[in-house]
Design an enzyme around this catalytic site. Structure first.
Site, short mmCIF file in Angstrom:
data_model
loop_
_atom_site.label_atom_id
_atom_site.label_comp_id
_atom_site.label_asym_id
_atom_site.label_seq_id
_atom_site.Cartn_x
_atom_site.Cartn_y
_atom_site.Cartn_z
N PRO A 1 -89.44 99.97 -18.20
CA PRO A 1 -89.72 100.02 -19.61
C PRO A 1 -89.84 98.74 -20.39
O PRO A 1 -88.93 98.40 -21.11
CB PRO A 1 -88.52 100.77 -20.15
CG PRO A 1 -87.50 100.70 -19.09
CD PRO A 1 -88.12 100.20 -17.88
N GLU A 2 -90.89 98.07 -20.36
CA GLU A 2 -91.11 97.07 -21.40
C GLU A 2 -92.42 97.45 -22.08
O GLU A 2 -93.07 98.39 -21.66
CB GLU A 2 -91.13 95.65 -20.82
CG GLU A 2 -89.76 95.24 -20.27
CD GLU A 2 -89.70 93.81 -19.77
OE1 GLU A 2 -90.15 92.91 -20.50
OE2 GLU A 2 -89.22 93.59 -18.65
N LYS B 1 -90.62 99.76 -27.51
CA LYS B 1 -90.56 100.46 -26.22
C LYS B 1 -90.40 101.97 -26.43
O LYS B 1 -89.98 102.68 -25.51
CB LYS B 1 -89.38 99.92 -25.39
CG LYS B 1 -89.47 98.43 -25.11
CD LYS B 1 -88.18 97.88 -24.53
CE LYS B 1 -88.19 96.35 -24.55
NZ LYS B 1 -86.89 95.77 -24.17
N HIS C 1 -84.46 114.33 -10.14
CA HIS C 1 -84.48 113.54 -11.37
C HIS C 1 -85.60 113.90 -12.33
O HIS C 1 -85.89 113.16 -13.25
CB HIS C 1 -84.49 112.05 -11.03
CG HIS C 1 -83.34 111.65 -10.18
ND1 HIS C 1 -82.03 111.74 -10.62
CD2 HIS C 1 -83.27 111.23 -8.91
CE1 HIS C 1 -81.22 111.35 -9.65
NE2 HIS C 1 -81.95 111.04 -8.60
N ARG D 1 -81.68 107.15 -13.72
CA ARG D 1 -80.38 106.72 -14.26
C ARG D 1 -80.01 107.42 -15.57
O ARG D 1 -78.91 107.26 -16.06
CB ARG D 1 -80.39 105.20 -14.42
CG ARG D 1 -80.55 104.53 -13.07
CD ARG D 1 -80.75 103.04 -13.20
NE ARG D 1 -79.53 102.37 -13.56
CZ ARG D 1 -79.45 101.06 -13.76
NH1 ARG D 1 -80.52 100.31 -13.65
NH2 ARG D 1 -78.31 100.50 -14.08
N ARG E 1 -80.95 80.14 -36.58
CA ARG E 1 -79.73 80.63 -35.94
C ARG E 1 -79.41 79.75 -34.72
O ARG E 1 -80.29 79.29 -34.01
CB ARG E 1 -79.94 82.06 -35.44
CG ARG E 1 -80.49 82.97 -36.49
CD ARG E 1 -80.71 84.35 -35.92
NE ARG E 1 -81.98 84.92 -36.34
CZ ARG E 1 -82.35 86.16 -36.03
NH1 ARG E 1 -81.58 86.92 -35.30
NH2 ARG E 1 -83.51 86.62 -36.44
N ARG F 1 -77.60 89.28 -17.93
CA ARG F 1 -78.93 89.63 -17.41
C ARG F 1 -79.45 88.45 -16.62
O ARG F 1 -79.28 87.29 -17.02
CB ARG F 1 -79.91 89.92 -18.56
CG ARG F 1 -79.44 90.95 -19.58
CD ARG F 1 -79.31 92.35 -19.02
NE ARG F 1 -80.52 92.84 -18.43
CZ ARG F 1 -81.49 93.46 -19.10
NH1 ARG F 1 -81.36 93.67 -20.39
NH2 ARG F 1 -82.57 93.91 -18.48
#
Length: 286
Positions: A2-3, A58, A104, A123, A165, A276
């Site tokens: 998923p991107e 997304k 699934h 998942r 920031r 990550r």
DNA sequence: CGGGACTCCTGAGGGC
DNA sequence: TGCCCTCAGGAGTCCC
């Protein structure tokens, strides 16, 4: 899967095949996704026509006659279309047999044009949620998202405003409220193409850096969409086709390989940033 | 505010 | 073959 590119590619194949169709049956085999499928799920969307299918970040958005169906695929979600009368083409692997429900495959939406839309998610980090059409501008998941990276709103002026920031650039690009749709793979690739270290602090970026980042974000996303997205484990578009952008990864998953830049003698390193994996060349990314 | 650690969940792959 | 460990496209929360 998923991107942004994978969701966009999925959206396009869904749009082509099932836009303007009607949902005539829904079968739920596992309610326990990221958020539990509610009791009213079926009655809220049964017999409604799909008026449009769009993407924001997304998220996939099904605009039904009376409701909005919002979908997010988490880490492993995907949507597949099964055409019951054309098994020769669509029954290419185990996902595609309507008579066998794999472990699934969690939700089946039967449409009135012979297609069934299946949500598969190993998942179960993905979800479906229903909103009234009047709530479209008030959906919490969408409200706080930053601009779409491929839109004109994502420009030098906007970027420059956000880099005061004291945060590293990897985390800024992963922050969906800053720019929405990038994930771990594309952020790694963008930083390599821009020759910028993932650990570089935002307040140390100059205007050239910002220009390079914006240019490479737009370029990489466009190429990936054109290549059908990235299929790392088992991503498929809604018609079961794999993407090929993974063949063009220059740092993601390339730990210990030599840098692919001809003049660079660097090696690709892997470090953790916010838990990550981050891949970068130790020579040309500063 | 920022980031590190941990959570949800299942499966793949490596080491022994 | 099997057991144990680590890791995976996301994203939220808690804690310091």
């Amino acid at each position: 899967m998923p991107e942004l590119p994978e969701i966009e590619v999925t959206k396009r194949s869904l749009f082509k095949k099932i836009n303007k169709t009607k949902i005539i049956d829904i079968k739920i085999y596992n309610k326990n996704l990221r958020y539990k499928i509610t009791q009213t799920f079926y009655k809220n969307i049964i017999n409604q026509k799909i008026l449009n299918i769009s993407r924001r970040s997304k998220y996939l958005i099904f605009h039904l006659k009376k409701k909005i169906l919002l979908a997010h695929f988490g880490m492993s979600g995907k949507i597949l279309l099964i055409k019951s009368s054309d098994k020769q083409i669509y029954k290419t692997n185990f996902y595609y047999d309507l008579n066998f429900i794999p472990k699934h495959n969690h939700i089946y939406f039967t449409l009135n044009n012979d297609f069934t839309m299946v949500y598969n998610d190993i998942r179960r980090f993905g979800f479906f949620k229903i909103y009234n059409t009047t709530q479209i501008n008030n959906i919490s998941f969408l409200k706080n998202l930053g601009p779409e990276p491929l839109s004109k709103k994502f420009n030098i002026k906007y970027f420059s405003k956000c880099i005061r920031r004291k945060k590293n650039i990897k985390n800024l690009l992963m922050d969906q409220t800053f720019v929405s749709g990038l994930g771990n793979i594309y952020v790694n690739e963008v930083l390599f193409m821009s020759k910028i270290s993932p650990l570089k602090l935002c307040n140390r970026l100059n205007e050239t850096d910002i220009k390079k980042l914006i240019f490479n974000i737009k370029k990489i996303l466009k190429i990936s969409i054109h290549k059908g997205g990235s299929s790392i484990k088992d991503y498929r578009n809604a018609l079961g086709k794999t993407g090929s952008f993974q063949q063009f990864f220059r740092v993601y998953g390339q730990e210990n390989k030599n840098c692919s830049r001809i003049s660079c003698k660097g090696k690709i390193k892997k470090i953790l940033i916010c838990n990550r994996s981050s891949f970068y060349c130790n020579k040309c990314q500063n």
